[in-house]
Design a protein around this motif. Sequence first.
Motif, PDB file in Angstrom:
ATOM      1  N   SER A  18       0.838  -1.188   0.000  1.00 41.57           N
ATOM      2  CA  SER A  18       0.000   0.000   0.000  1.00 41.57           C
ATOM      3  C   SER A  18       0.874   1.239   0.000  1.00 41.57           C
ATOM      4  N   ARG A  19       0.277   2.363  -0.393  1.00 45.59           N
ATOM      5  CA  ARG A  19       1.020   3.622  -0.388  1.00 45.59           C
ATOM      6  C   ARG A  19       0.157   4.729   0.204  1.00 45.59           C
ATOM      7  N   ASP A  20       0.818   5.701   0.807  1.00 46.96           N
ATOM      8  CA  ASP A  20       0.161   6.867   1.368  1.00 46.96           C
ATOM      9  C   ASP A  20       0.937   8.081   0.869  1.00 46.96           C
ATOM     10  N   ASN A  21       0.501   8.623  -0.250  1.00 51.80           N
ATOM     11  CA  ASN A  21       1.235   9.722  -0.868  1.00 51.80           C
ATOM     12  C   ASN A  21       1.252  10.977   0.006  1.00 51.80           C
ATOM     13  N   ALA A  22       0.215  11.169   0.808  1.00 50.32           N
ATOM     14  CA  ALA A  22       0.174  12.327   1.693  1.00 50.32           C
ATOM     15  C   ALA A  22       1.323  12.302   2.693  1.00 50.32           C
ATOM     16  N   LYS A  23       1.748  11.109   3.087  1.00 45.93           N
ATOM     17  CA  LYS A  23       2.862  10.947   4.012  1.00 45.93           C
ATOM     18  C   LYS A  23       4.153  10.559   3.310  1.00 45.93           C
ATOM     19  N   ASN A  24       4.109  10.482   1.979  1.00 49.80           N
ATOM     20  CA  ASN A  24       5.272  10.103   1.192  1.00 49.80           C
ATOM     21  C   ASN A  24       5.849   8.775   1.678  1.00 49.80           C
ATOM     22  N   THR A  25       4.957   7.840   1.908  1.00 52.98           N
ATOM     23  CA  THR A  25       5.295   6.586   2.559  1.00 52.98           C
ATOM     24  C   THR A  25       4.584   5.428   1.870  1.00 52.98           C
ATOM     25  N   PHE A  26       5.214   4.265   1.874  1.00 54.47           N
ATOM     26  CA  PHE A  26       4.509   3.061   1.467  1.00 54.47           C
ATOM     27  C   PHE A  26       4.886   1.909   2.379  1.00 54.47           C
ATOM     28  N   HIS A  27       4.093   0.838   2.312  1.00 54.39           N
ATOM     29  CA  HIS A  27       4.165  -0.225   3.304  1.00 54.39           C
ATOM     30  C   HIS A  27       4.068  -1.596   2.659  1.00 54.39           C
ATOM     31  N   LEU A  28       4.522  -2.579   3.407  1.00 55.76           N
ATOM     32  CA  LEU A  28       4.286  -3.971   3.075  1.00 55.76           C
ATOM     33  C   LEU A  28       3.770  -4.661   4.327  1.00 55.76           C
ATOM     34  N   GLN A  29       2.504  -5.015   4.315  1.00 57.15           N
ATOM     35  CA  GLN A  29       1.913  -5.771   5.407  1.00 57.15           C
ATOM     36  C   GLN A  29       2.134  -7.249   5.141  1.00 57.15           C
ATOM     37  N   MET A  30       2.830  -7.907   6.046  1.00 57.65           N
ATOM     38  CA  MET A  30       3.180  -9.308   5.896  1.00 57.65           C
ATOM     39  C   MET A  30       2.384 -10.114   6.914  1.00 57.65           C
ATOM     40  N   ASN A  31       1.489 -10.952   6.432  1.00 51.98           N
ATOM     41  CA  ASN A  31       0.681 -11.806   7.286  1.00 51.98           C
ATOM     42  C   ASN A  31       0.988 -13.266   7.013  1.00 51.98           C
ATOM     43  N   ASN A  32       0.736 -14.096   8.027  1.00 50.93           N
ATOM     44  CA  ASN A  32       0.943 -15.537   7.897  1.00 50.93           C
ATOM     45  C   ASN A  32       2.321 -15.854   7.325  1.00 50.93           C
ATOM     46  N   VAL A  33       3.329 -15.269   7.928  1.00 48.04           N
ATOM     47  CA  VAL A  33       4.685 -15.446   7.423  1.00 48.04           C
ATOM     48  C   VAL A  33       5.178 -16.865   7.682  1.00 48.04           C
ATOM     49  N   ASN A  34       6.125 -17.295   6.874  1.00 45.64           N
ATOM     50  CA  ASN A  34       6.744 -18.598   7.027  1.00 45.64           C
ATOM     51  C   ASN A  34       8.261 -18.435   6.976  1.00 45.64           C
ATOM     52  N   PRO A  35       9.021 -19.456   7.383  1.00 45.67           N
ATOM     53  CA  PRO A  35      10.480 -19.313   7.429  1.00 45.67           C
ATOM     54  C   PRO A  35      11.117 -18.936   6.095  1.00 45.67           C
ATOM     55  N   GLU A  36      10.501 -19.298   4.986  1.00 41.81           N
ATOM     56  CA  GLU A  36      11.053 -18.946   3.680  1.00 41.81           C
ATOM     57  C   GLU A  36      10.947 -17.458   3.379  1.00 41.81           C
ATOM     58  N   ASP A  37      10.188 -16.739   4.185  1.00 37.53           N
ATOM     59  CA  ASP A  37      10.115 -15.287   4.035  1.00 37.53           C
ATOM     60  C   ASP A  37      11.321 -14.587   4.654  1.00 37.53           C
ATOM     61  N   THR A  38      12.166 -15.323   5.348  1.00 37.75           N
ATOM     62  CA  THR A  38      13.350 -14.737   5.968  1.00 37.75           C
ATOM     63  C   THR A  38      14.274 -14.159   4.902  1.00 37.75           C
ATOM     64  N   ALA A  39      14.585 -12.885   5.029  1.00 38.23           N
ATOM     65  CA  ALA A  39      15.413 -12.198   4.047  1.00 38.23           C
ATOM     66  C   ALA A  39      15.604 -10.758   4.491  1.00 38.23           C
ATOM     67  N   VAL A  40      16.498 -10.054   3.811  1.00 42.52           N
ATOM     68  CA  VAL A  40      16.564  -8.607   3.920  1.00 42.52           C
ATOM     69  C   VAL A  40      15.582  -8.035   2.910  1.00 42.52           C
ATOM     70  N   TYR A  41      14.700  -7.179   3.369  1.00 41.02           N
ATOM     71  CA  TYR A  41      13.687  -6.580   2.513  1.00 41.02           C
ATOM     72  C   TYR A  41      14.071  -5.155   2.163  1.00 41.02           C
ATOM     73  N   TYR A  42      13.915  -4.813   0.895  1.00 40.86           N
ATOM     74  CA  TYR A  42      14.264  -3.497   0.388  1.00 40.86           C
ATOM     75  C   TYR A  42      13.055  -2.841  -0.261  1.00 40.86           C
ATOM     76  N   CYS A  43      12.846  -1.573   0.038  1.00 41.01           N
ATOM     77  CA  CYS A  43      11.856  -0.806  -0.690  1.00 41.01           C
ATOM     78  C   CYS A  43      12.538  -0.086  -1.839  1.00 41.01           C
ATOM     79  N   ALA A  44      11.781   0.189  -2.883  1.00 44.17           N
ATOM     80  CA  ALA A  44      12.340   0.797  -4.078  1.00 44.17           C
ATOM     81  C   ALA A  44      11.301   1.659  -4.770  1.00 44.17           C
ATOM     82  N   ALA A  45      11.778   2.642  -5.533  1.00 44.58           N
ATOM     83  CA  ALA A  45      10.912   3.522  -6.307  1.00 44.58           C
ATOM     84  C   ALA A  45      11.579   3.847  -7.628  1.00 44.58           C
ATOM     85  N   GLY A  46      10.773   4.026  -8.652  1.00 42.51           N
ATOM     86  CA  GLY A  46      11.303   4.366  -9.954  1.00 42.51           C
ATOM     87  C   GLY A  46      10.242   4.957 -10.853  1.00 42.51           C
TER      88      GLY A  46
END
Length: 124
Positions: free
Chosen positions: A71-99
Amino acid sequence: QVQLVESGGGSVQPGGSLRLSCVASGFSLDGYDIGWFRQAPGNERVGVSFIDSSDESAYYRDFVEGRFTISRDNAKNTFHLQMNNVNPEDTAVYYCAAGNTVISGFLWNEYDYWGQGTQVTVSS
């Protein structure tokens, strides 16, 4: 200076939830495609999810479909990733990006700006 700063990573048990945030400065996210990538040790950086700025449609890779929400909130110049029901394979370094020249959305070299990365560890 153009920057993306992300936060919200940490340790969580399988089945739990985590919310990652990315705050942009030095430019406006409005009109930019935004996305989340992740990289596990020894592996390349892979796309997870992105939003197409042309119509604000969200897209997901199969391995997070139905579990993660971008999701994104342009008013706050912010975006998010809501992660639910995570599993061990989700283990990683997460990076946000824009282009502003993104085509497919899931390729790292299509993006111009990157966050510093935040570690997500899923374990019992």
